[in-house]
Design an enzyme around this catalytic site. Sequence first.
Site, PDB file in Angstrom:
ATOM      1  N   TYR A 147      33.090  39.398 -77.907  1.00  0.00           N
ATOM      2  CA  TYR A 147      33.847  38.536 -77.909  1.00  0.00           C
ATOM      3  C   TYR A 147      33.933  37.879 -79.499  1.00  0.00           C
ATOM      4  O   TYR A 147      34.836  37.960 -80.352  1.00  0.00           O
ATOM      5  CB  TYR A 147      34.169  37.096 -77.210  1.00  0.00           C
ATOM      6  N   ASP A 181      42.106  24.588 -72.230  1.00  0.00           N
ATOM      7  CA  ASP A 181      42.319  24.851 -70.901  1.00  0.00           C
ATOM      8  C   ASP A 181      43.381  25.750 -70.771  1.00  0.00           C
ATOM      9  O   ASP A 181      44.685  25.600 -71.319  1.00  0.00           O
ATOM     10  CB  ASP A 181      42.836  23.719 -70.181  1.00  0.00           C
TER      11      ASP A 181
END
Length: 243
Positions: A147, A181
């Site tokens: 990542y 989130d």
Amino acid sequence: MADLTGKIVFITAAAQGIGEASVRAFAEAGAKVIATDINSEKLAALEGVPNVTTRRLDVLSDEAVRTAVAEIGRIDVLFNCAGVVHNGALLDMSDSDLDFALDLNVRAQIRTIKAILPQMLERKDGAIINMATVASSIKGVPNRAAYTISKAAVVGLTKSIAADYTTSNIRVNAICPGTVDSPSLHERWTATGDFEGARKAFIARQPIGRIARPEEVADLAVYLAGATYTTGQVHIIDGGWTA
């Protein structure tokens, strides 16, 4: 919020999380939004939203991207939001994990940019926003090798394009969130086998005391779309994590 009335905005990974929040934010700012995603079922939730058109798109396919852009026509703002997060340190990282991270996190952005940039150059106007992350060239994060490597490349991609095309009035910026989130974050928490423990651990490392809302990142994207004197910049939105 910026007034983007009449602007046509193309967003990838628009079906959930930051992508979905951005679709709604751009539409509220007056733009006409092309919301794309590979997940047609989740994308359907945006059907009927004023100023929004949905379209299934696989950003891993050169042909699919070129066809979509040709059929849509004018695009004033490109928001590259598609991406994937792999867990694991370097010794845990397989070649296939790195290949996929580079394909979805980096090459997919290159595909859309190469398809849309020529028309922006003809008009000498356009805004490109690339989704990166603080887990890139900005900050090392444990167990995020593939990542971090791929997102560091996004930062380099952004600066390279800005340097080449600023004189043609093409503004290119990267957004680097901390923890946001989203459904994908919930999936990673669930995968640990201790959802609540993982959630608390993520919140504990946030100096601001909470995780970002997708809408907060979306507001930054809208701002950058209308920011006519900002280019080649990395915009960190991480609640103080890298302060």
